[in-house]
Design an enzyme around this catalytic site. Structure first.
Site, mmCIF file in Angstrom:
data_model
loop_
_atom_site.group_PDB
_atom_site.id
_atom_site.type_symbol
_atom_site.label_atom_id
_atom_site.label_comp_id
_atom_site.label_asym_id
_atom_site.label_seq_id
_atom_site.Cartn_x
_atom_site.Cartn_y
_atom_site.Cartn_z
ATOM 1 N N HIS A 44 8.159 -8.639 9.720
ATOM 2 C CA HIS A 44 7.578 -9.495 10.581
ATOM 3 C C HIS A 44 8.438 -10.249 11.508
ATOM 4 O O HIS A 44 8.122 -10.940 12.474
ATOM 5 C CB HIS A 44 6.565 -10.465 9.964
ATOM 6 C CG HIS A 44 5.468 -9.503 9.415
ATOM 7 N ND1 HIS A 44 4.616 -8.669 10.203
ATOM 8 C CD2 HIS A 44 5.040 -9.483 7.878
ATOM 9 C CE1 HIS A 44 3.648 -8.351 9.117
ATOM 10 N NE2 HIS A 44 3.777 -8.661 8.018
ATOM 11 N N ARG A 69 13.748 -7.602 3.452
ATOM 12 C CA ARG A 69 12.361 -6.950 3.399
ATOM 13 C C ARG A 69 12.357 -6.154 4.512
ATOM 14 O O ARG A 69 12.542 -6.412 5.553
ATOM 15 C CB ARG A 69 10.979 -7.754 3.476
ATOM 16 C CG ARG A 69 9.864 -7.151 3.487
ATOM 17 C CD ARG A 69 8.710 -7.950 3.386
ATOM 18 N NE ARG A 69 8.360 -8.736 4.589
ATOM 19 C CZ ARG A 69 7.343 -9.454 4.760
ATOM 20 N NH1 ARG A 69 6.363 -9.572 3.730
ATOM 21 N NH2 ARG A 69 7.003 -10.244 5.742
ATOM 22 N N GLU A 148 0.065 -6.215 -2.276
ATOM 23 C CA GLU A 148 -0.430 -7.203 -1.559
ATOM 24 C C GLU A 148 -1.691 -6.651 -0.907
ATOM 25 O O GLU A 148 -2.322 -7.183 0.126
ATOM 26 C CB GLU A 148 0.319 -7.797 -0.241
ATOM 27 C CG GLU A 148 1.262 -6.546 0.293
ATOM 28 C CD GLU A 148 2.136 -7.127 1.410
ATOM 29 O OE1 GLU A 148 2.173 -8.009 1.551
ATOM 30 O OE2 GLU A 148 3.060 -6.133 1.870
ATOM 31 N N ASP A 174 -1.535 -11.341 2.650
ATOM 32 C CA ASP A 174 -2.218 -10.024 2.603
ATOM 33 C C ASP A 174 -3.199 -9.709 1.636
ATOM 34 O O ASP A 174 -4.349 -9.085 1.956
ATOM 35 C CB ASP A 174 -1.319 -8.957 2.920
ATOM 36 C CG ASP A 174 -0.532 -8.662 4.426
ATOM 37 O OD1 ASP A 174 -1.306 -8.553 5.405
ATOM 38 O OD2 ASP A 174 0.585 -8.683 4.575
#
Ligand code: 3PY
Ligand code: MG
Length: 255
Positions: A44, A69, A148, A174
């Site tokens: 993200h 990540r 998630e 999430d």
């Protein structure tokens, strides 16, 4: 160097900060702050295959733990991140045993997986000979499968037992969206707290590690008490905002 795995397995709780803004200067400043490690968010954040090249150097250069990540399903980037010296990789949206097996195959050298050789930058940054790195990499670099979604939670036991998955990393936001059926996002929602509390114990029972994204001092303390080994406490954008707000309030420059 390559100390993250040992610190977690010895029982230390490790606290990291998350980086969304893809700037080497900013990474260096985050690494100089008093966190144990920095997580580079390729999912993200504005990080890319290019920006992560210098990020591991910046983090290792000041003696902190480099973690990244991945974007969803970019398992090829996992091997490359390890080659660049990252000590742990977090893969988002691991919902099944098959997802976990594929992720692990890119993270581990044979006989566990099929990671391809080319870790020269990692060898240099961590100060180990190539042959030594090959011998220790499977144990000293960590693969965290993100839990998630409801599907991931239902498949928890299968995911955690995959050889080459070292631990789980929980994404409370999430997770909450899935439990709220898309109606909202709230990592503290009551309907998910039992699951978040039990996951570190279940990971430990399986001989594996657990991490989680916190975001506030209160949630950081709560998750550490619940037994998570690795707690990401906050992220760059939130820290800049919080610091700015606190300054302006203290100086009474804004009402
Ligand atoms: C989540 O909470 O969903 C995350 O992925 C943490 O960044
Ligand atoms: Mg998430």
């Amino acid at each position: 160097m390559l100390t993250f795995a040992d610190r977690l397995r010895k029982g230390e709780t490790v606290y990291s900060v998350w980086s969304q803004l893809g700037s080497r200067e900013l990474i260096t400043q985050l690494a100089l702050a008093d966190f144990d490690g920095v997580v580079i968010d390729m999912q993200h954040g504005t990080h890319s295959d290019d920006t992560i090249v210098t990020c591991s150097e910046a983090i290792i250069g000041v003696g902190k733990i480099p973690i990244t990540r991945l974007p969803v399903n970019r398992f090829d980037a996992a091997s490359r991140a390890l080659d660049l010296g990252f000590e742990a990789v977090i893969a988002p949206m691991i919902n099944s045993k098959e997802d976990a097996e594929e992720f692990a195959s890119y993270m581990k050298y044979p006989p566990i997986g099929s990671r391809s050789w080319g870790a020269r930058r990692a060898n240099q940054l961590h100060g180990v000979e190539a042959g030594v790195y090959l011998q220790i990499a499977n144990e000293k670099t960590l693969s965290f499968a993100m839990i998630e979604t409801k599907a991931a939670y239902e498949n928890f036991d299968e995911i955690i037992s995959v050889d080459g998955i070292d631990g789980i990393f929980v994404g409370p936001s999430d997770f909450s969206i899935d439990y709220a059926n898309g109606a909202g996002v709230d990592g503290d929602m009551p309907e998910t707290q039992k699951q978040l509390e039990e996951m570190p114990r279940r990971a430990k029972d399986a001989g594996k590690l657990s991490g989680i994204f916190a975001g506030t001092p209160e949630t950081s303390i709560k998750y550490a008490k619940w037994g998570y080994n690795f707690v990401n406490v906050s992220y760059d954008i939130a820290l800049i905002k919080a610091g700015s707000d606190a300054f302006l309030k203290a100086a009474e420059l804004k009402s």
